[in-house]
Scaffold this motif. Structure first.
Motif, mmCIF file in Angstrom:
data_model
loop_
_atom_site.group_PDB
_atom_site.id
_atom_site.type_symbol
_atom_site.label_atom_id
_atom_site.label_comp_id
_atom_site.label_asym_id
_atom_site.label_seq_id
_atom_site.Cartn_x
_atom_site.Cartn_y
_atom_site.Cartn_z
ATOM 1 N N VAL A 83 14.344 76.375 78.659
ATOM 2 C CA VAL A 83 14.507 74.967 78.307
ATOM 3 C C VAL A 83 13.222 74.233 78.660
ATOM 4 O O VAL A 83 12.756 74.306 79.784
ATOM 5 N N ASP A 84 12.629 73.573 77.680
ATOM 6 C CA ASP A 84 11.418 72.790 77.945
ATOM 7 C C ASP A 84 11.812 71.353 78.176
ATOM 8 O O ASP A 84 12.440 70.729 77.326
ATOM 9 N N THR B 147 28.933 77.262 82.362
ATOM 10 C CA THR B 147 29.424 78.167 83.402
ATOM 11 C C THR B 147 28.389 78.363 84.505
ATOM 12 O O THR B 147 28.735 78.494 85.675
ATOM 13 N N ALA B 148 27.107 78.349 84.121
ATOM 14 C CA ALA B 148 26.068 78.690 85.093
ATOM 15 C C ALA B 148 25.716 77.540 86.039
ATOM 16 O O ALA B 148 25.446 77.760 87.214
ATOM 17 N N ILE B 149 25.701 76.314 85.532
ATOM 18 C CA ILE B 149 25.189 75.189 86.336
ATOM 19 C C ILE B 149 26.063 74.945 87.561
ATOM 20 O O ILE B 149 27.270 74.745 87.445
ATOM 21 N N ASP B 150 25.415 74.919 88.718
ATOM 22 C CA ASP B 150 26.129 74.660 89.965
ATOM 23 C C ASP B 150 26.123 73.158 90.240
ATOM 24 O O ASP B 150 25.157 72.604 90.757
ATOM 25 N N GLU C 134 16.889 70.793 87.615
ATOM 26 C CA GLU C 134 17.856 71.778 88.097
ATOM 27 C C GLU C 134 18.510 72.505 86.912
ATOM 28 O O GLU C 134 18.711 73.714 86.939
ATOM 29 N N PHE C 135 18.796 71.746 85.875
ATOM 30 C CA PHE C 135 19.380 72.325 84.664
ATOM 31 C C PHE C 135 18.444 73.384 84.079
ATOM 32 O O PHE C 135 18.846 74.497 83.749
ATOM 33 N N VAL C 136 17.157 73.037 84.005
ATOM 34 C CA VAL C 136 16.154 73.951 83.455
ATOM 35 C C VAL C 136 16.067 75.224 84.300
ATOM 36 O O VAL C 136 16.000 76.343 83.780
ATOM 37 N N LYS C 137 16.114 75.043 85.608
ATOM 38 C CA LYS C 137 15.970 76.171 86.517
ATOM 39 C C LYS C 137 17.131 77.159 86.337
ATOM 40 O O LYS C 137 16.926 78.364 86.187
ATOM 41 N N VAL C 138 18.340 76.626 86.320
ATOM 42 C CA VAL C 138 19.499 77.505 86.165
ATOM 43 C C VAL C 138 19.477 78.181 84.793
ATOM 44 O O VAL C 138 19.794 79.363 84.667
ATOM 45 N N ALA C 139 19.071 77.432 83.767
ATOM 46 C CA ALA C 139 19.010 78.009 82.426
ATOM 47 C C ALA C 139 18.060 79.214 82.418
ATOM 48 O O ALA C 139 18.361 80.252 81.806
#
Lengths: 329, 534
Positions: free
Chosen positions: B401-402, B300-303, B389-394
């Motif tokens: 997320v490492d 849901t979060a990932i743009d 980008e995935f890590v940032k949104v997480a």
């Protein structure tokens, strides 16, 4: 004298053989220890290959046997002159190496000669003019070159000489889209210049800096002082004293640079899509193509070893003291 | 004296070089015009098939279609259409596929393509121990000159994929030299191969299909950066590049991007880490990602739109299913743009799932378990940027997320216990079996269902799909299972984006209407339509 030479070669030959065997074992062990699975590397990213087919591939290439057995079967066949079949190219290893080595050799020898001569001359100039503007300029140039990645330099050369100025073709060893019978020698020469230049530029810095160091040492010695006091011109000092004293270490270095040359071609061939051995090394390592990798390792060892051997022999020719078997400092 | 001599030498050198070059440059500018006039093309696309052009010992991907014909091929709507074949029939027990082929196809040596050539091609490929998996074939028999019978060991609806895979080789000319001098029945005739450098082909006048518009096709194998420069200076007309290079303007050339199903996504371990081991001894499961609220919240979060515009430079499209444009996509599982890129909604999902930040360190916890896991990614274009980008949104929604870089070889010990960044999209529905079949989990091929997803309803759909008569009959089942495997169901993946295939082409050149490109490309499939538009 003759006996000494015979003994010298026999010694060198035995050394080469033991080195070869040791290297083969080490390469094999390293490949075994590496996490690369040749079957997976062979299949690539395909999801269309199931477990059953993977087992068949392993069986076809004999990858399912225990390591010791695989090494021994490879070893016995290579002693009989059979170098095996490359997995990637699906043809005999010797055929692959033969094709690629010839074009690499042309590239490397041009680069080698160029870098040797230019590096040596620049090194002497810098050494004589130590501390002066010319020296600083040459040193700066060398330091920049030493810290330059080869592939980047290659792309830079392409952008400047091939695209902006249009002097040379962008890549490859033959003109694009031209049938083999229509390719002239001139075409081939114009294709080899840019990659050879890129490759040589990297060797220059090494030779130049070492030569410079040596020259500046020599310039500080008593015999140079004496020569100066005698009123010898700087030209005669350079040719009579400096060059002779510097040539020995420079030659050693130049022949030892065979290994660096080999490493450099990997990048240069990649950038210029030049069909040499360099690209084959990378692929065979990454894709676990053991027969090909071992073949290339053997060939490159012989190549580098020959370089060192020639350096040793040239010593004897150039320096009478070694020829006489004297112990020198 | 000495100085003048050196100067003179330098001058001579400079003069010779520029003379050489002078002629070169003039020639270059007119060279492309000359090629256009003669209908010739130089393309730098894809990798060289080092092992040679022998379809029976290895797949070459799309380049096969230049010299060879395959039995079937995907049409523009990604359904099936005939190439060399004229049709197929599947027996009631689904174990015998009978293929009929056209009788007007000729190899470039002038000899007719017969059923026995087809049978020979498949039998040789099956026995070659190469990367062509034909283990489902039991036997192959030419019935007459235009009919071949394939007996399968089990019903296998995606079998037609395999029938679209191999270029048919002539039995009479298939010898040791064949791989260096291929003879096919495709749109082009082989002329010359300079190993490691280029392949030259000319149009096959006897081709049974649409005649190629480009009369001479030279395929060069260059590094991407080098190819880009080569288009700039006019020595190459078409080069495959990437979105990063595409932003540079090149005079006389334009960027062409072709939609693809080259889809990137994150695969989550779906089971708790209970110390269970896979067949190769790797630990399976992750206590964080096995919680569905974590997976749903990330989905849901990932743009995705931001990834397309930021990482892909606009050369791509949003993916929420990994199956966009595929005929077997279940439309109802697609997330619309209001259902992702929504950090607030994601936070609510996590809160409802029992995740809270009690110790105020910015990372959520549940039952003493911190919301953190690793994301493993491998070398490849766009991958690192997308993963970042995935890590940032997480982190925005309280999940740590490492990011860890790895290779497909060193990933194996961790592949079932950490999230993995994948690129998928073979354009073959049976890929869903590899991704989601419970029986694959922890099996001999580690990346088949590496997240160890196991949903009996999904397994049943896959069994039914594979057991169907053919792809058409299987599609409803492939669609059905996506109810569970999509972000709206169990969310075993978080799909991010499809990366278009980007080309730099000389002005005037057109690819015609290429099909949607799968992972690895399919650009040569419509090579006959390529043209210097007029």
């Amino acid at each position: 004298m003759k006996r000494i030479t015979g003994k010298f070669f026999a010694k060198k030959f035995i050394k080469l053989i033991t080195l070869l065997i040791a290297l083969c074992v080490i390469t094999f062990v390293l490949m075994e220890l590496s996490p690369i699975d040749p079957v997976t590397a062979y299949v690539g990213a395909s999801t269309k290959v199931g477990a059953e087919q993977r087992a068949l591939i392993a069986e076809h290439w004999g990858l399912n046997k225990p390591p010791v057995e695989r090494f021994m079967s490879w070893f016995t066949s290579i002693i009989q002159g059979d170098w095996g079949t490359s997995m990637i190219y699906r043809r005999p290893v010797l055929e692959v190496i033969g094709q690629k080595f010839v074009s690499s050799l042309a590239l490397m020898s041009i680069a080698w000669v160029l870098s040797g001569i230019i590096g040596f001359v620049l090194g002497i100039i810098a050494g004589i003019k130590e501390g002066k503007f010319a020296d600083k300029l040459i040193c700066a140039y060398c330091h920049i070159l030493i810290s330059t990645p080869t592939f980047w330099l290659g792309i830079l050369f392409i952008m400047i000489f091939a695209v902006k100025l249009g002097w040379f073709p962008v890549a490859m060893s033959v003109p694009i889209g031209v049938l083999a019978q229509d390719v002239s020698l001139l075409d081939k020469i114009s294709h080899i210049i840019l990659p050879a230049l890129t490759l040589s530029v990297l060797g220059i810095a090494n030779i130049c800096l070492h030569t410079r160091e040596k020259v500046s040492d020599i310039m500080k010695t008593d015999f140079i002082l004496f020569a100066k006091a005698r009123g010898e011109s700087s030209r005669s000092i350079v040719f009579n004293h400096v060059v002779k004293n510097v040539s020995l270490p420079a030659i050693t270095l130049q022949f030892l640079s065979f290994s660096e040359l080999f490493g450099g071609t990997i990048f240069v061939e990649q950038v210029f899509s030049y069909p040499g051995l360099g690209r084959a090394v990378v692929q065979s390592g990454l894709r676990g193509d053991l027969p090909l990798l071992m073949g290339i390792v053997i060939i490159s060892l012989v190549f580098v070893y020959t370089g060192n051997l020639v350096a040793d022999m040239l010593y004897r020719v150039i320096d009478p003291r070694i020829r006489e078997g004297l112990n020198i400092q | 004296m000495k100085k003048t001599r050196i100067m003179a030498l330098l001058l001579i050198l400079a003069l010779t070089v520029t003379c050489f070059a002078g002629c070169g440059k003039e020639a270059k500018e007119t060279a492309r015009e000359e090629r256009i006039a003669k209908g010739e093309l130089i393309a730098s696309i894809g990798a060289e098939p080092e092992a040679g052009f022998d379809a029976t010992t290895g797949s070459h991907g799309s380049i096969t279609k230049v010299f060879f014909s395959t039995l079937f091929k995907r049409d523009k709507q990604l359904g099936w259409t005939n190439d060399l074949a004229t049709g197929y029939q599947v027996s009631p027990d689904k174990l015998t596929w009978t293929i009929t082929i056209r009788d007007d196809a000729m190899f470039t040596d002038g000899i007719k393509v017969k059923a026995e050539d087809v049978a020979y091609t498949y039998q040789t490929a099956k026995d070659s121990g190469s990367d062509i998996d034909l283990t489902m074939i039991d036997s192959i028999k030419p019935v007459n000159d235009t009919t071949i019978e394939f007996k399968l060991t089990r019903p296998y609806s995606p079998f037609i994929e395999r029938l679209a895979y191999l270029g048919i080789v002539p039995k009479h000319a298939h010898d040791g030299k064949f791989k260096d001098h291929p003879i096919g029945s495709g749109p082009y005739k082989f002329v010359q191969w300079d190993k490691g450098e280029q392949v030259i082909a000319e149009a096959n006048d006897n081709y049974y299909g649409e005649k190629p518009k480009i009369k001479k096709l030279t395929m060069v194998f260059l590094d991407t950066d080098t190819a880009f420069e080569a288009v700039k200076n006019g020595s190459v007309d078409v080069a495959q590049i990437n979105g990063n290079l595409a932003s540079q303007k090149v005079e006389g050339a334009k960027v062409v991007d072709i939609p693809s199903i080259e889809c990137y996504g994150v695969c989550f371990p779906m089971v708790k880490n209970e110390g269970k081991l896979a067949q190769d001894g790797a630990v399976m499961g992750n206590d964080v990602t096995s919680d569905i609220s974590i997976r749903k919240a990330l989905n849901t979060a990932i743009d995705r739109e931001k990834i397309v515009s930021g990482v892909l430079n606009g050369y791509g499209s949003v993916s929420t299913t990994g199956l966009e444009k595929m005929p077997w996509l279940n439309e109802s599982t697609v997330l619309d743009s209001s259902e992702y890129g929504n950090v607030q909604a994601a936070k609510k999902i996590l809160a409802d799932g029992g995740w809270a930040d009690a110790d105020h360190d910015g990372i959520l916890e549940k039952n003493g378990q911190k919301a953190e896991f690793k994301l493993l990614y491998t070398e490849g274009i766009y991958r690192q940027e997308m993963a970042l980008e995935f890590v940032k949104v997480a982190s925005e929604i309280g999940i740590k997320v490492d990011l860890k870089k790895t290779t497909w070889d060193t990933i194996l010990p961790d592949i079932h216990k950490e999230a993995v960044f994948y690129g998928f999209g073979s354009g073959d529905p049976s890929e869903l079996f590899n991704m989601f079949y419970g029986g694959c989990a922890g099996g001999p091929v580690a990346w088949d269902n590496s997240g160890c997803y196991n949903n009996p309803a999904v397994n049943e759909c896959i069994d039914k799909a594979l057991n169907s008569r053919d792809e058409a009959e299987a599609i409803p089942y492939w669609k059905e299972l996506q109810k569970y495997t999509s972000a709206k169901g169990d969310a075993p993946y978080c799909w991010l984006a499809n990366a278009n295939h980007v080309y730099l082409t000389a002005d005037g050149f057109s690819f015609g209407k290429p099909v949607v490109q799968p992972h690895g490309g399919r650009i040569f499939d419509n090579v006959t339509e390529w043209s210097w538009g007029k």
